[in-house]
Design a protein around this motif. Sequence first.
Motif, mmCIF file in Angstrom:
data_model
loop_
_atom_site.group_PDB
_atom_site.id
_atom_site.type_symbol
_atom_site.label_atom_id
_atom_site.label_comp_id
_atom_site.label_asym_id
_atom_site.label_seq_id
_atom_site.Cartn_x
_atom_site.Cartn_y
_atom_site.Cartn_z
ATOM 1 N N LYS A 77 -3.823 42.722 10.737
ATOM 2 C CA LYS A 77 -3.857 41.549 11.608
ATOM 3 C C LYS A 77 -3.237 40.327 10.938
ATOM 4 C CE LYS A 77 -7.847 42.790 14.472
ATOM 5 N NZ LYS A 77 -9.240 42.385 14.889
ATOM 6 N N ALA A 78 -3.556 40.138 9.646
ATOM 7 C CA ALA A 78 -2.976 39.000 8.931
ATOM 8 C C ALA A 78 -1.461 39.139 8.835
ATOM 9 C CB ALA A 78 -3.590 38.889 7.546
ATOM 10 N N THR A 79 -1.007 40.360 8.592
ATOM 11 C CA THR A 79 0.444 40.574 8.526
ATOM 12 C C THR A 79 1.094 40.332 9.880
ATOM 13 O OG1 THR A 79 0.072 42.231 6.800
ATOM 14 C CG2 THR A 79 2.218 42.229 7.877
ATOM 15 N N LYS A 80 0.436 40.787 10.925
ATOM 16 C CA LYS A 80 0.976 40.575 12.275
ATOM 17 C C LYS A 80 1.042 39.086 12.616
ATOM 18 C CE LYS A 80 0.390 42.099 17.064
ATOM 19 N NZ LYS A 80 0.449 40.729 17.636
ATOM 20 N N ARG A 81 -0.017 38.354 12.237
ATOM 21 C CA ARG A 81 0.015 36.919 12.492
ATOM 22 C C ARG A 81 1.128 36.242 11.703
ATOM 23 N NH1 ARG A 81 -5.706 37.384 12.193
ATOM 24 N NH2 ARG A 81 -5.627 36.666 10.031
ATOM 25 N N GLY A 82 1.313 36.662 10.467
ATOM 26 C CA GLY A 82 2.392 36.085 9.674
ATOM 27 C C GLY A 82 3.759 36.382 10.253
ATOM 28 N N VAL A 83 3.934 37.623 10.720
ATOM 29 C CA VAL A 83 5.219 37.984 11.329
ATOM 30 C C VAL A 83 5.437 37.204 12.616
ATOM 31 C CG1 VAL A 83 6.504 39.887 12.378
ATOM 32 C CG2 VAL A 83 5.257 40.252 10.247
ATOM 33 N N ASP A 84 4.390 37.103 13.439
ATOM 34 C CA ASP A 84 4.518 36.348 14.692
ATOM 35 C C ASP A 84 4.831 34.879 14.423
ATOM 36 O OD1 ASP A 84 3.992 38.674 16.056
ATOM 37 O OD2 ASP A 84 1.845 38.221 16.333
ATOM 38 N N ARG A 85 4.171 34.323 13.396
ATOM 39 C CA ARG A 85 4.423 32.928 13.054
ATOM 40 C C ARG A 85 5.872 32.729 12.592
ATOM 41 N NH1 ARG A 85 1.123 32.642 9.268
ATOM 42 N NH2 ARG A 85 -0.731 32.344 10.563
ATOM 43 N N THR A 86 6.328 33.668 11.808
ATOM 44 C CA THR A 86 7.714 33.573 11.326
ATOM 45 C C THR A 86 8.706 33.705 12.478
ATOM 46 O OG1 THR A 86 7.024 34.516 9.207
ATOM 47 C CG2 THR A 86 9.375 34.547 9.714
ATOM 48 N N LEU A 87 8.427 34.648 13.396
ATOM 49 C CA LEU A 87 9.319 34.823 14.540
ATOM 50 C C LEU A 87 9.316 33.588 15.443
ATOM 51 C CD1 LEU A 87 8.611 38.573 15.485
ATOM 52 C CD2 LEU A 87 10.600 37.627 14.307
ATOM 53 N N ASP A 88 8.118 33.021 15.656
ATOM 54 C CA ASP A 88 8.048 31.816 16.492
ATOM 55 C C ASP A 88 8.820 30.662 15.855
ATOM 56 O OD1 ASP A 88 6.531 33.183 18.312
ATOM 57 O OD2 ASP A 88 4.608 32.454 17.527
ATOM 58 N N GLN A 89 8.636 30.502 14.556
ATOM 59 C CA GLN A 89 9.352 29.431 13.871
ATOM 60 C C GLN A 89 10.865 29.647 13.924
ATOM 61 O OE1 GLN A 89 8.070 28.883 9.853
ATOM 62 N NE2 GLN A 89 9.366 27.084 9.507
ATOM 63 N N ALA A 90 11.288 30.898 13.749
ATOM 64 C CA ALA A 90 12.726 31.180 13.833
ATOM 65 C C ALA A 90 13.250 30.938 15.248
ATOM 66 C CB ALA A 90 12.991 32.626 13.407
ATOM 67 N N ARG A 91 12.473 31.337 16.238
ATOM 68 C CA ARG A 91 12.902 31.123 17.618
ATOM 69 C C ARG A 91 12.981 29.630 17.949
ATOM 70 N NH1 ARG A 91 9.461 34.030 19.655
ATOM 71 N NH2 ARG A 91 7.913 32.506 20.323
ATOM 72 N N ARG A 92 11.998 28.856 17.477
ATOM 73 C CA ARG A 92 12.047 27.418 17.732
ATOM 74 C C ARG A 92 13.252 26.777 17.040
ATOM 75 N NH1 ARG A 92 6.351 27.704 16.842
ATOM 76 N NH2 ARG A 92 6.685 26.954 14.708
ATOM 77 N N THR A 93 13.525 27.242 15.826
ATOM 78 C CA THR A 93 14.671 26.688 15.106
ATOM 79 C C THR A 93 15.976 26.969 15.852
ATOM 80 O OG1 THR A 93 13.508 26.999 13.015
ATOM 81 C CG2 THR A 93 15.885 26.679 12.904
ATOM 82 N N VAL A 94 16.093 28.204 16.364
ATOM 83 C CA VAL A 94 17.303 28.556 17.101
ATOM 84 C C VAL A 94 17.411 27.731 18.386
ATOM 85 C CG1 VAL A 94 18.449 30.425 18.351
ATOM 86 C CG2 VAL A 94 17.412 30.857 16.115
ATOM 87 N N GLU A 95 16.284 27.575 19.091
ATOM 88 C CA GLU A 95 16.313 26.797 20.336
ATOM 89 C C GLU A 95 16.637 25.332 20.070
ATOM 90 O OE1 GLU A 95 12.611 27.397 22.247
ATOM 91 O OE2 GLU A 95 13.062 29.447 22.911
ATOM 92 N N ASP A 96 16.065 24.763 19.009
ATOM 93 C CA ASP A 96 16.366 23.366 18.689
ATOM 94 C C ASP A 96 17.836 23.187 18.327
ATOM 95 O OD1 ASP A 96 13.729 22.806 19.157
ATOM 96 O OD2 ASP A 96 13.159 22.723 17.031
ATOM 97 N N THR A 97 18.354 24.134 17.577
ATOM 98 C CA THR A 97 19.773 24.048 17.204
ATOM 99 C C THR A 97 20.658 24.161 18.443
ATOM 100 O OG1 THR A 97 19.266 25.082 15.075
ATOM 101 C CG2 THR A 97 21.565 25.054 15.756
ATOM 102 N N THR A 98 20.275 25.041 19.375
ATOM 103 C CA THR A 98 21.054 25.186 20.608
ATOM 104 C C THR A 98 20.991 23.919 21.456
ATOM 105 O OG1 THR A 98 20.559 27.552 20.600
ATOM 106 C CG2 THR A 98 21.367 26.604 22.654
ATOM 107 N N LEU A 99 19.816 23.309 21.522
ATOM 108 C CA LEU A 99 19.677 22.082 22.305
ATOM 109 C C LEU A 99 20.480 20.942 21.695
ATOM 110 C CD1 LEU A 99 15.860 22.211 23.185
ATOM 111 C CD2 LEU A 99 17.802 22.618 24.716
ATOM 112 N N ARG A 100 20.474 20.853 20.377
ATOM 113 C CA ARG A 100 21.283 19.817 19.735
ATOM 114 C C ARG A 100 22.770 20.033 20.010
ATOM 115 N NH1 ARG A 100 17.335 20.571 15.579
ATOM 116 N NH2 ARG A 100 16.072 18.675 15.288
ATOM 117 N N ALA A 101 23.167 21.279 19.950
ATOM 118 C CA ALA A 101 24.585 21.566 20.227
ATOM 119 C C ALA A 101 24.942 21.210 21.670
ATOM 120 C CB ALA A 101 24.873 23.047 19.958
ATOM 121 N N LYS A 102 24.041 21.504 22.618
ATOM 122 C CA LYS A 102 24.312 21.162 24.010
ATOM 123 C C LYS A 102 24.331 19.659 24.242
ATOM 124 C CE LYS A 102 22.464 25.344 26.177
ATOM 125 N NZ LYS A 102 21.428 25.894 27.097
#
Length: 266
Positions: free
Chosen positions: A29-54
Amino acid sequence: MEAAIVTILALLFLSLVALGVYATVKVVKATKRGVDRTLDQARRTVEDTTLRAKSFGQAGVAAELAKLRLSLRTSMRATQDALQAGAVEDASLRESLDLFARLSAHGRELDEDLKRLEREPDKAYVAGQLPGLTERTERITGSADALRQAARDRARRFAEDDLDTLSAQIDVETGALRHWTTTDRETATPEPAQAAAWYESAPGTESRPQAQGPSQGSSQGQPQGQSQSQSSGQSQVGEGPQAITAPDPRVTAYPWEKTARPESAG
């Protein structure tokens, strides 16, 4: 006896198996939470970068929508981080976190509306919706900014109060460590009353009673040189700080006084 030993061993084995299963589940469970947190952070970073580019690379309603989404996400994320960090040390921010949770629901709803309008082919319709969306965004971001700034002001105020208290305690401690300076100052500078008492008790400052009888006449008949030596001797006695009280002139015999002859005494 053997059955009891087997039972105990079986219970120990089952306990170890259960403990291993529990530890494995917790680790997964701890590993899953860490992976989910990392994926969410990566997804937010990608979305923020896309919004800045737009927002910088496009023009028109698409750029305005990207700016609104980027402003909303940045403000909400900064407020969430500030409140969660402050709630660890200040329990009063729990209520602020509850209010922010309710505000986050409105923020997510607005972000979904902005995301849907990005895929809307009718640009005229999107342009007509922009004033209302801008007002909603400003209201949500304004409330989030107010919560974040209030939490930071509260933390800074607590830090200033703690620093003032700590400075006062350090001043007291440094004064206690330098206690010898106060003692030296008191011994080096006596009080005016004590100085006056010392001066009054010093020899030579009190008025001496004049001797009566033959000693007065003999002292008047002395030469001028002896009178000067007597006055200088008295002044030296008065200046010396060794004696506390002046000697009685009627008892003390000075070397310049004449001794009475036996026949004059008879």
